[in-house]
Design a protein around this motif. Structure first.
Motif, PDB file in Angstrom:
ATOM      1  N   PHE A  23       0.448  -6.121  -9.317  1.00 57.10           N
ATOM      2  CA  PHE A  23      -0.111  -4.797  -9.573  1.00 57.10           C
ATOM      3  C   PHE A  23      -1.404  -4.596  -8.791  1.00 57.10           C
ATOM      4  O   PHE A  23      -1.640  -3.525  -8.236  1.00 57.10           O
ATOM      5  CB  PHE A  23      -0.357  -4.603 -11.071  1.00 57.10           C
ATOM      6  N   SER A  24      -2.243  -5.626  -8.714  1.00 56.27           N
ATOM      7  CA  SER A  24      -3.483  -5.521  -7.944  1.00 56.27           C
ATOM      8  C   SER A  24      -3.192  -5.353  -6.457  1.00 56.27           C
ATOM      9  O   SER A  24      -3.886  -4.605  -5.771  1.00 56.27           O
ATOM     10  CB  SER A  24      -4.347  -6.767  -8.158  1.00 56.27           C
ATOM     11  N   HIS A  25      -2.178  -6.028  -5.961  1.00 58.19           N
ATOM     12  CA  HIS A  25      -1.804  -5.919  -4.547  1.00 58.19           C
ATOM     13  C   HIS A  25      -1.294  -4.509  -4.230  1.00 58.19           C
ATOM     14  O   HIS A  25      -1.570  -3.973  -3.154  1.00 58.19           O
ATOM     15  CB  HIS A  25      -0.733  -6.957  -4.216  1.00 58.19           C
ATOM     16  N   VAL A  26      -0.567  -3.913  -5.155  1.00 57.45           N
ATOM     17  CA  VAL A  26      -0.016  -2.572  -4.943  1.00 57.45           C
ATOM     18  C   VAL A  26      -1.113  -1.511  -4.992  1.00 57.45           C
ATOM     19  O   VAL A  26      -1.105  -0.560  -4.205  1.00 57.45           O
ATOM     20  CB  VAL A  26       1.082  -2.273  -5.995  1.00 57.45           C
ATOM     21  N   THR A  27      -2.081  -1.658  -5.885  1.00 54.93           N
ATOM     22  CA  THR A  27      -3.108  -0.626  -6.050  1.00 54.93           C
ATOM     23  C   THR A  27      -4.270  -0.753  -5.062  1.00 54.93           C
ATOM     24  O   THR A  27      -5.069   0.170  -4.945  1.00 54.93           O
ATOM     25  CB  THR A  27      -3.678  -0.649  -7.479  1.00 54.93           C
ATOM     26  N   ARG A  28      -4.385  -1.855  -4.358  1.00 56.33           N
ATOM     27  CA  ARG A  28      -5.511  -2.044  -3.426  1.00 56.33           C
ATOM     28  C   ARG A  28      -5.576  -0.985  -2.330  1.00 56.33           C
ATOM     29  O   ARG A  28      -6.656  -0.448  -2.069  1.00 56.33           O
ATOM     30  CB  ARG A  28      -5.470  -3.435  -2.824  1.00 56.33           C
ATOM     31  N   PRO A  29      -4.483  -0.639  -1.640  1.00 55.04           N
ATOM     32  CA  PRO A  29      -4.585   0.409  -0.616  1.00 55.04           C
ATOM     33  C   PRO A  29      -5.028   1.763  -1.183  1.00 55.04           C
ATOM     34  O   PRO A  29      -5.762   2.494  -0.526  1.00 55.04           O
ATOM     35  CB  PRO A  29      -3.166   0.505  -0.040  1.00 55.04           C
ATOM     36  N   ILE A  30      -4.625   2.055  -2.382  1.00 52.71           N
ATOM     37  CA  ILE A  30      -5.039   3.313  -3.013  1.00 52.71           C
ATOM     38  C   ILE A  30      -6.536   3.287  -3.279  1.00 52.71           C
ATOM     39  O   ILE A  30      -7.242   4.277  -3.036  1.00 52.71           O
ATOM     40  CB  ILE A  30      -4.248   3.551  -4.310  1.00 52.71           C
ATOM     41  N   GLY A  35     -11.984   5.031  -1.909  1.00 53.92           N
ATOM     42  CA  GLY A  35     -13.344   4.625  -1.569  1.00 53.92           C
ATOM     43  C   GLY A  35     -13.850   5.209  -0.277  1.00 53.92           C
ATOM     44  O   GLY A  35     -15.060   5.361  -0.079  1.00 53.92           O
ATOM     45  N   LYS A  36     -12.961   5.574   0.628  1.00 54.82           N
ATOM     46  CA  LYS A  36     -13.370   6.141   1.907  1.00 54.82           C
ATOM     47  C   LYS A  36     -13.592   7.650   1.848  1.00 54.82           C
ATOM     48  O   LYS A  36     -14.074   8.225   2.825  1.00 54.82           O
ATOM     49  CB  LYS A  36     -12.322   5.829   2.972  1.00 54.82           C
ATOM     50  N   MET A  37     -13.265   8.267   0.751  1.00 56.14           N
ATOM     51  CA  MET A  37     -13.434   9.718   0.643  1.00 56.14           C
ATOM     52  C   MET A  37     -14.910  10.086   0.562  1.00 56.14           C
ATOM     53  O   MET A  37     -15.714   9.385  -0.052  1.00 56.14           O
ATOM     54  CB  MET A  37     -12.692  10.239  -0.591  1.00 56.14           C
ATOM     55  N   LYS A  38     -15.276  11.192   1.176  1.00 53.04           N
ATOM     56  CA  LYS A  38     -16.668  11.633   1.178  1.00 53.04           C
ATOM     57  C   LYS A  38     -17.141  12.032  -0.214  1.00 53.04           C
ATOM     58  O   LYS A  38     -18.325  12.000  -0.498  1.00 53.04           O
ATOM     59  CB  LYS A  38     -16.842  12.799   2.140  1.00 53.04           C
ATOM     60  N   LEU A  39     -16.210  12.382  -1.072  1.00 51.45           N
ATOM     61  CA  LEU A  39     -16.544  12.777  -2.429  1.00 51.45           C
ATOM     62  C   LEU A  39     -17.303  11.665  -3.162  1.00 51.45           C
ATOM     63  O   LEU A  39     -18.211  11.937  -3.944  1.00 51.45           O
ATOM     64  CB  LEU A  39     -15.262  13.128  -3.193  1.00 51.45           C
ATOM     65  N   PHE A  40     -16.961  10.422  -2.883  1.00 45.77           N
ATOM     66  CA  PHE A  40     -17.571   9.299  -3.578  1.00 45.77           C
ATOM     67  C   PHE A  40     -18.741   8.677  -2.832  1.00 45.77           C
ATOM     68  O   PHE A  40     -19.250   7.627  -3.226  1.00 45.77           O
ATOM     69  CB  PHE A  40     -16.504   8.243  -3.861  1.00 45.77           C
ATOM     70  N   GLU A  41     -19.200   9.300  -1.774  1.00 41.10           N
ATOM     71  CA  GLU A  41     -20.312   8.756  -1.000  1.00 41.10           C
ATOM     72  C   GLU A  41     -21.596   8.713  -1.833  1.00 41.10           C
ATOM     73  O   GLU A  41     -22.338   7.730  -1.790  1.00 41.10           O
ATOM     74  CB  GLU A  41     -20.525   9.593   0.261  1.00 41.10           C
ATOM     75  N   ARG A  42     -21.860   9.762  -2.615  1.00 37.17           N
ATOM     76  CA  ARG A  42     -23.069   9.785  -3.456  1.00 37.17           C
ATOM     77  C   ARG A  42     -22.977   8.732  -4.557  1.00 37.17           C
ATOM     78  O   ARG A  42     -23.973   8.088  -4.896  1.00 37.17           O
ATOM     79  CB  ARG A  42     -23.254  11.168  -4.061  1.00 37.17           C
TER      80      ARG A  42
END
Length: 94
Positions: A23-30, A35-42
């Motif tokens: 499950f951890s291996h499957v969810t890692r790319p998501i 994490g790369k989205m600008k929404l979460f930069e702040r």
């Protein structure tokens, strides 16, 4: 007698850790994509600005709250409530 009782516990623990790893291996790319989205930069800059103890609390409190939900999901699945157990497991794992 102890060896007989330890075998099923070992099998269940092995299955649990294998499912957890898959499950951890499957969810890692998501997680990387989110994490790369600008929404979460702040949010990222706020987390990196925290001192050690607040950052520990930020990550330890959810683990302390959600970790007991995993055995509960196993109990629900074992008692015939598969869908409820699966929902609890997926919620506790994410």
């Amino acid at each position: 007698m102890t060896r007989i009782l330890n075998t099923p516990i070992f099998v269940v623990a092995t299955i649990y850790f294998v499912v957890d790893g898959v499950f951890s291996h499957v969810t890692r790319p998501i997680a990387v994509w989110i994490g790369k989205m600008k929404l979460f930069e702040r949010v990222r800059s706020w987390i990196t600005s925290l001192r050690p103890y607040p950052s520990l609390a930020l990550f330890a409190v959810p683990v302390i709250i959600l970790e007991p939900a995993k055995p509960l999901s196993g109990y629900l699945i074992a008692t015939g409530h598969f869908y409820a157990g699966a929902v609890v497991f997926i919620s506790a794992e994410s």
